[in-house]
Scaffold this active site. Sequence first.
Site, short mmCIF file in Angstrom:
data_model
loop_
_atom_site.label_atom_id
_atom_site.label_comp_id
_atom_site.label_asym_id
_atom_site.label_seq_id
_atom_site.Cartn_x
_atom_site.Cartn_y
_atom_site.Cartn_z
N PRO A 111 76.06 49.25 23.16
CA PRO A 111 75.25 49.56 23.03
C PRO A 111 74.77 50.35 21.06
O PRO A 111 75.85 50.86 20.91
CB PRO A 111 73.90 50.11 24.04
CG PRO A 111 74.98 49.64 24.55
CD PRO A 111 76.72 50.09 24.39
N GLY A 113 73.27 53.49 19.15
CA GLY A 113 72.84 54.84 19.08
C GLY A 113 73.99 55.63 19.55
O GLY A 113 74.37 56.52 20.25
N GLU A 337 48.56 53.78 37.84
CA GLU A 337 49.77 54.26 37.86
C GLU A 337 49.66 54.79 39.07
O GLU A 337 50.84 55.13 39.92
CB GLU A 337 49.54 55.50 36.86
CG GLU A 337 49.76 55.11 35.10
CD GLU A 337 50.54 53.98 34.68
OE1 GLU A 337 51.58 54.88 35.62
OE2 GLU A 337 49.80 54.09 34.09
#
Length: 497
Positions: A111, A113, A337
């Site tokens: 991936p 990074g 939330e």
Amino acid sequence: MRKYWLELTIGFVPVLLIFLTVIGINVMPVLFFALFGTLLFFTVKGKGKLTAFSNGKSRNEVKDTSFTFGQIGGQERAKQELVEALDFLVKRDQIEKLGIRPLKGILLAGPPGTGKTLLAKAAAQYTDSIYLAASGSEFVEMYVGVGAGRIRDLFKDARTKAKKAGKESAVIFIDEIEVIGGKRDGGQHREYDQTLNQLLTEMDGIHSNELPRILIIAATNRKEMLDSALLRPGRFDRHIGVELPDKKGRLHILNIHADNKPMDENVNMDRIAEQTYSFSGAQLESVMNEAAIYAMRESSPVIMESHLLMAIDKVLLGEKTDRETTKEERERVALHELGHAIMAEHVRPGSVSQVALSPRGGALGYVRHQPQQDQYLYTTAFLHNQIMIALGGAAAEEIFYGERSTGSRGDFEQAVNIVKTLVESGLTSLGIVDATMMTPEKWAEISGTILDDLMGKTKVLLEARKNVFEASLQTLLKEETIDGVSFRSMIKLHEAA
């Protein structure tokens, strides 16, 4: 000497042209052919105006390759594999006795990074080699043959600079190798094919008994796109996976980036490593940098744990925004939330770290979860629970408002991706299937079946906890945040009632 002749020519040519013009000779045809010849020369060389000046010189050479493997955290297995491969360059006498053919190419796949470029720089330092870096996009042009010319120049530059520096080897690093090394489909991409063919030819021309030796290190995050001719033995002999770091690796990376920063003595880096589950090395560096910025904003002489937690939220969700929402929107977002949080506490008790009503990035609110143990295998029950947590917000809106809003779009995308994982892993009623042969209609059918069933279960579970919503809603609207301990106390109190 060369500089002297160049300066002499630059001074003599304009004087000659002025003299010819004064005596009545037309110099325009001479200028035209000189300009045309110059452009043609640089085009053939893969440089110049017609190739958009993508090469300032020939290649960027990193002269200071003092970067070592010890400065890279979280990639112990990848470093071990890479060092073993590099020993073929370092331990020449030993490999000659054993008749080992030195490696020509090493492919780093993983991936973004995760430190692939850093590994290549460290490889050059470990082998005491000249280091040249290029990106796959540098070799792509609309003119056929330009990319192939640049490949030739790259290998030529590597040999020339290694000899000039007195080195016995050179490391060439090509980032985004999939740009020029993608699978050939027999189409009309002649420029791409010629560039790849030239790279294959240059790799075949690398011989173990030649000095300086050339080692190619390439990086990609899409290995499946690469042409099989590149991946065969004798070209890219070693394929090294550079994956996201585990907790131990994250702790190592955080400590590396904390070395030059004043950290509060009460900061628990082990807890920060837990909180950054699934972060890449680049994201961890960003967390430490953003934490330092937060400390500077507050005029704090040291970086505290609260700064690090805020930095984690920023890297994940973005910076806090000044969006002003209506009372009705704030209440809807709060219920949304709370739906996620209550569902998370039901399927994974103790998992909620914080419920927040502050806009951050593209989100109007968010739930921060306690870090889970690094996990690489998932069961059907676990993935179903993750889907129910994602659907909790939309289910809460339906319970209290009778309809959903656009705020659930991201949650639905997450849920559909988990369904895709279930199908591709053979964990649905379809059994073991080839996902590439699934029609859009079949995808819609299986997704609808799973998501509708889990949405129904989620609504039933949340309906039974409406008193928890009502008790925590006013606190969240007033305080804007509820920490995990307080939230669990509310749930325990009102569920007992």
